[in-house]
Design a protein around this motif. Sequence first.
Motif, PDB file in Angstrom:
ATOM      1  N   LEU A 236       0.717  -1.096  -0.185  1.00  0.00           N
ATOM      2  CA  LEU A 236      -0.249   0.045   0.329  1.00  0.00           C
ATOM      3  C   LEU A 236       1.261   1.246   0.177  1.00  0.00           C
ATOM      4  CD1 LEU A 236      -2.208  -0.706   2.853  1.00  0.00           C
ATOM      5  CD2 LEU A 236      -3.499  -0.826  -0.217  1.00  0.00           C
ATOM      6  N   ARG A 237       0.545   2.211  -0.537  1.00  0.00           N
ATOM      7  CA  ARG A 237       0.759   3.685  -0.861  1.00  0.00           C
ATOM      8  C   ARG A 237       0.283   4.209  -0.285  1.00  0.00           C
ATOM      9  NH1 ARG A 237       3.400   5.696  -5.769  1.00  0.00           N
ATOM     10  NH2 ARG A 237       1.228   5.468  -6.364  1.00  0.00           N
ATOM     11  N   ALA A 238       0.681   5.596   0.498  1.00  0.00           N
ATOM     12  CA  ALA A 238      -0.260   6.497   0.973  1.00  0.00           C
ATOM     13  C   ALA A 238       0.008   8.273   0.338  1.00  0.00           C
ATOM     14  CB  ALA A 238      -0.313   6.867   3.081  1.00  0.00           C
ATOM     15  N   SER A 239      -0.292   8.788  -0.353  1.00  0.00           N
ATOM     16  CA  SER A 239       0.697   9.982  -0.786  1.00  0.00           C
ATOM     17  C   SER A 239       0.259  11.312   0.245  1.00  0.00           C
ATOM     18  CB  SER A 239      -0.240  10.283  -1.727  1.00  0.00           C
ATOM     19  OG  SER A 239       0.193   9.353  -3.044  1.00  0.00           O
ATOM     20  N   HIS A 240       1.036  11.825   0.776  1.00  0.00           N
ATOM     21  CA  HIS A 240       1.163  12.621   2.056  1.00  0.00           C
ATOM     22  C   HIS A 240       1.399  14.306   1.102  1.00  0.00           C
ATOM     23  CE1 HIS A 240       1.750   9.181   4.726  1.00  0.00           C
ATOM     24  NE2 HIS A 240       0.880   9.534   4.435  1.00  0.00           N
TER      25      HIS A 240
ATOM     26  N   GLU B  81       0.146  -4.638   5.523  1.00  0.00           N
ATOM     27  CA  GLU B  81      -1.296  -4.797   5.020  1.00  0.00           C
ATOM     28  C   GLU B  81      -2.000  -6.250   5.781  1.00  0.00           C
ATOM     29  OE1 GLU B  81       1.441  -4.503   3.099  1.00  0.00           O
ATOM     30  OE2 GLU B  81       0.702  -6.298   1.709  1.00  0.00           O
ATOM     31  N   THR B  82      -1.062  -7.260   5.493  1.00  0.00           N
ATOM     32  CA  THR B  82      -1.823  -9.090   5.611  1.00  0.00           C
ATOM     33  C   THR B  82      -2.389  -8.740   7.031  1.00  0.00           C
ATOM     34  OG1 THR B  82      -0.063  -9.909   5.468  1.00  0.00           O
ATOM     35  CG2 THR B  82      -1.040  -9.378   3.530  1.00  0.00           C
ATOM     36  N   GLN B  83      -1.098  -7.671   7.935  1.00  0.00           N
ATOM     37  CA  GLN B  83      -1.811  -8.632   9.759  1.00  0.00           C
ATOM     38  C   GLN B  83      -2.866  -7.408   9.885  1.00  0.00           C
ATOM     39  OE1 GLN B  83       2.931  -7.711  10.499  1.00  0.00           O
ATOM     40  NE2 GLN B  83       2.491  -9.101  11.305  1.00  0.00           N
ATOM     41  N   ILE B  84      -3.063  -6.290   9.149  1.00  0.00           N
ATOM     42  CA  ILE B  84      -3.893  -5.417   8.554  1.00  0.00           C
ATOM     43  C   ILE B  84      -5.372  -5.574   8.757  1.00  0.00           C
ATOM     44  CG2 ILE B  84      -4.864  -3.310   9.087  1.00  0.00           C
ATOM     45  CD1 ILE B  84      -1.637  -2.493   8.741  1.00  0.00           C
ATOM     46  N   ALA B  85      -5.220  -6.595   7.210  1.00  0.00           N
ATOM     47  CA  ALA B  85      -5.955  -7.207   7.216  1.00  0.00           C
ATOM     48  C   ALA B  85      -6.736  -8.724   8.290  1.00  0.00           C
ATOM     49  CB  ALA B  85      -6.308  -7.786   5.424  1.00  0.00           C
TER      50      ALA B  85
ATOM     51  N   GLN C  66       1.199 -13.583  13.613  1.00  0.00           N
ATOM     52  CA  GLN C  66       0.649 -14.600  12.824  1.00  0.00           C
ATOM     53  C   GLN C  66      -1.295 -14.312  12.350  1.00  0.00           C
ATOM     54  OE1 GLN C  66      -0.601 -17.730  15.188  1.00  0.00           O
ATOM     55  NE2 GLN C  66       1.858 -18.786  14.907  1.00  0.00           N
ATOM     56  N   LEU C  67      -1.403 -12.523  13.044  1.00  0.00           N
ATOM     57  CA  LEU C  67      -2.352 -11.720  12.149  1.00  0.00           C
ATOM     58  C   LEU C  67      -2.265 -12.037  10.821  1.00  0.00           C
ATOM     59  CD1 LEU C  67      -2.926  -8.691  14.289  1.00  0.00           C
ATOM     60  CD2 LEU C  67      -4.488 -11.009  13.577  1.00  0.00           C
ATOM     61  N   ALA C  68      -1.285 -12.123  10.278  1.00  0.00           N
ATOM     62  CA  ALA C  68      -0.320 -11.819   8.034  1.00  0.00           C
ATOM     63  C   ALA C  68      -1.450 -13.294   7.986  1.00  0.00           C
ATOM     64  CB  ALA C  68       0.876 -12.056   8.467  1.00  0.00           C
ATOM     65  N   ALA C  69      -1.249 -14.753   8.575  1.00  0.00           N
ATOM     66  CA  ALA C  69      -1.912 -15.718   7.702  1.00  0.00           C
ATOM     67  C   ALA C  69      -3.449 -15.549   8.321  1.00  0.00           C
ATOM     68  CB  ALA C  69      -2.011 -16.831   9.002  1.00  0.00           C
ATOM     69  N   VAL C  70      -4.287 -14.657   9.023  1.00  0.00           N
ATOM     70  CA  VAL C  70      -5.490 -14.974   9.243  1.00  0.00           C
ATOM     71  C   VAL C  70      -5.552 -13.857   8.755  1.00  0.00           C
ATOM     72  CG1 VAL C  70      -7.485 -13.456  10.552  1.00  0.00           C
ATOM     73  CG2 VAL C  70      -5.637 -14.852  11.775  1.00  0.00           C
ATOM     74  N   GLY C  71      -5.059 -12.402   7.761  1.00  0.00           N
ATOM     75  CA  GLY C  71      -5.345 -11.802   6.383  1.00  0.00           C
ATOM     76  C   GLY C  71      -5.328 -12.567   5.627  1.00  0.00           C
ATOM     77  N   MET C  72      -4.243 -12.931   5.577  1.00  0.00           N
ATOM     78  CA  MET C  72      -4.521 -13.409   3.667  1.00  0.00           C
ATOM     79  C   MET C  72      -5.214 -14.235   3.794  1.00  0.00           C
ATOM     80  SD  MET C  72      -0.166 -13.802   2.558  1.00  0.00           S
ATOM     81  CE  MET C  72       0.724 -14.144   3.915  1.00  0.00           C
ATOM     82  N   HIS C  73      -6.022 -15.588   4.611  1.00  0.00           N
ATOM     83  CA  HIS C  73      -7.149 -16.402   4.246  1.00  0.00           C
ATOM     84  C   HIS C  73      -8.378 -15.427   3.730  1.00  0.00           C
ATOM     85  CE1 HIS C  73     -10.565 -18.459   5.277  1.00  0.00           C
ATOM     86  NE2 HIS C  73     -10.517 -19.663   5.387  1.00  0.00           N
ATOM     87  N   ARG C  74      -8.804 -14.386   4.801  1.00  0.00           N
ATOM     88  CA  ARG C  74      -9.109 -12.958   4.386  1.00  0.00           C
ATOM     89  C   ARG C  74     -10.191 -12.696   3.055  1.00  0.00           C
ATOM     90  NH1 ARG C  74     -13.281 -11.227   4.476  1.00  0.00           N
ATOM     91  NH2 ARG C  74     -13.820  -9.292   6.357  1.00  0.00           N
ATOM     92  N   LEU C  75      -8.376 -12.632   2.452  1.00  0.00           N
ATOM     93  CA  LEU C  75      -8.304 -11.810   1.558  1.00  0.00           C
ATOM     94  C   LEU C  75      -8.894 -13.028   0.440  1.00  0.00           C
ATOM     95  CD1 LEU C  75      -5.633  -9.592   1.951  1.00  0.00           C
ATOM     96  CD2 LEU C  75      -7.172  -9.053   1.326  1.00  0.00           C
ATOM     97  N   ALA C  76      -8.479 -14.109   0.395  1.00  0.00           N
ATOM     98  CA  ALA C  76      -8.549 -15.576  -0.652  1.00  0.00           C
ATOM     99  C   ALA C  76     -10.109 -15.283  -0.323  1.00  0.00           C
ATOM    100  CB  ALA C  76      -7.710 -16.421  -0.166  1.00  0.00           C
TER     101      ALA C  76
END
Lengths: 301, 301
Positions: free
Chosen positions: B105-109, B121-125, B283-293
């Motif tokens: 992800l990119r944020a422009s300021h 971003e996958t952990q946040i997902a 490990q939230l990364a795994a949870v997030g990637m599952h949600r994305l899939a």
Amino acid sequence: MIAVDWGTSSLRAYRIDADGAIRAQRRSEDGVLASRGRFAEVLSSALAEWDDEVVLLSGMVGGRSGWNEVPYLECPAGIDALAAALQPFAPPRFDTRRMLIVPGLRASHASGVADVMRGEETQIAGLLDELGDGTHLVCLPGTHSKWVTVCDGRIADLATAMTGELFALLRKHSILAQSMSGPDDHLDTAAFDAGFERSADRGGLLHHLFGVRTHALFGRHPDAALPSYLSGLLIGHELRGIEALSRNDRPARVELIGNDALLLRYTRALGLLGIASRGHHEQLAAVGMHRLAERAGIARA
Amino acid sequence: MIAVDWGTSSLRAYRIDADGAIRAQRRSEDGVLASRGRFAEVLSSALAEWDDEVVLLSGMVGGRSGWNEVPYLECPAGIDALAAALQPFAPPRFDTRRMLIVPGLRASHASGVADVMRGEETQIAGLLDELGDGTHLVCLPGTHSKWVTVCDGRIADLATAMTGELFALLRKHSILAQSMSGPDDHLDTAAFDAGFERSADRGGLLHHLFGVRTHALFGRHPDAALPSYLSGLLIGHELRGIEALSRNDRPARVELIGNDALLLRYTRALGLLGIASRGHHEQLAAVGMHRLAERAGIARA
């Protein structure tokens, strides 16, 4: 007499005549770190064929991991106090000399965090006469930049910023290193100014540093200009941290002591803040040590 | 499905069942840097005997110097946008798989300095459902700490601070390294708090860092406590740079995602500012990637 400015990473020896003029000088990479265990040998070689009796030493050679530790002198201190605190040192092999070590200076602050310098005090001692009375702000930029307040001929206070060391660490060892190409000695003024202006933004240095990486990712500056951007950013943070520069009664001028590359950068950065500066060469160390020896009554005058 | 969190210096692979539970995990030091030129070989070994069809990859593997560059997705972005931007990737040797790479992800300021993340971003997902609506502040401390603003289920903004990298550089390569003994994993809370409080003083980080050296010179803290002092000082500067923490409407709580040692330090530092926090595991990364899939309709659900 002979003045030896013996710092962490280099040694400079000056042969000075009775008028204080430098007649000869030598420089070697045998700084204190490289000289451990063979200080006498390194000094003998630095003094070879110079038979002057008086030898003043300054810098990390008098520090805790130097040749002979000399306690810090407390600020405020002027020429008189420094001259009175010169510490005689008589190691074997130097019995035809009269050797003395210049003490470093310590400033105690209300924060409970002291500040120190060792070596830079001789450069300032070389400038005190010229500055005269009143309050003056002196900056010695470098690996550890020293900001020194001089009041009425005495060194009143000092503050250190690790600007040069951080630049070198980030340039060599950090993730930013891979983004930065080109030599450090080329100054890209547009990138330097952009880095300097960035330091005024919110977010703090730890955040601003990551901007060097995103600039590389998105090509905001050519990679060869990024060392200049980083330099401007760090010097900007240094200057904005100096309390004396942000006060309403800030000095009209800063006295800068350093090499040409540093003088160029700091003169430019101070100019961006609307502050004038005047550059002085590092050979002031020799002038200062001669003044100290005169005042201590040990130099032929 | 399989989720692979493949960062600069390590690789973590998770085998996830249809409910999103982690059934097995593997970790290797074959990060992206160490895997250049042999990405396929490293991934084959990480997936050995796991025959699931769907494989999601996230992290620097999709960066410019990774295996296959995937453009950054612009903030704000939620699960839907991330799921829609998963990029199919079909390298030789993986034709029995369905592989996709998660974009960073990119944020422009307004400052003109963009900020980015890749992998976090996958952990946040993995946390978005739990957070629900409203505005939340998420911090992922580490080499490059990420501060992420979540608004109504979408990642709205992000800012990076190079805190962990600077700690490591100073700890290993700077003049401060010789002053600091002892292991980094021991937290001396008194020294940590003193470093944290120091960050609130005038003078700026470049000046405050030199205080670690003078503390060592004058014995204000035992040498073994100085890494904790430095850690508190750096984290203090990081937190004081985060705009969302200094506003009047600052969040009541910060969501922290990281390992135990980092959670301990950041929870303590936020507490010193009077801000509550809640810790989450990486490990939230795994949870997030599952949600994305799931959202992309490619995971068996």
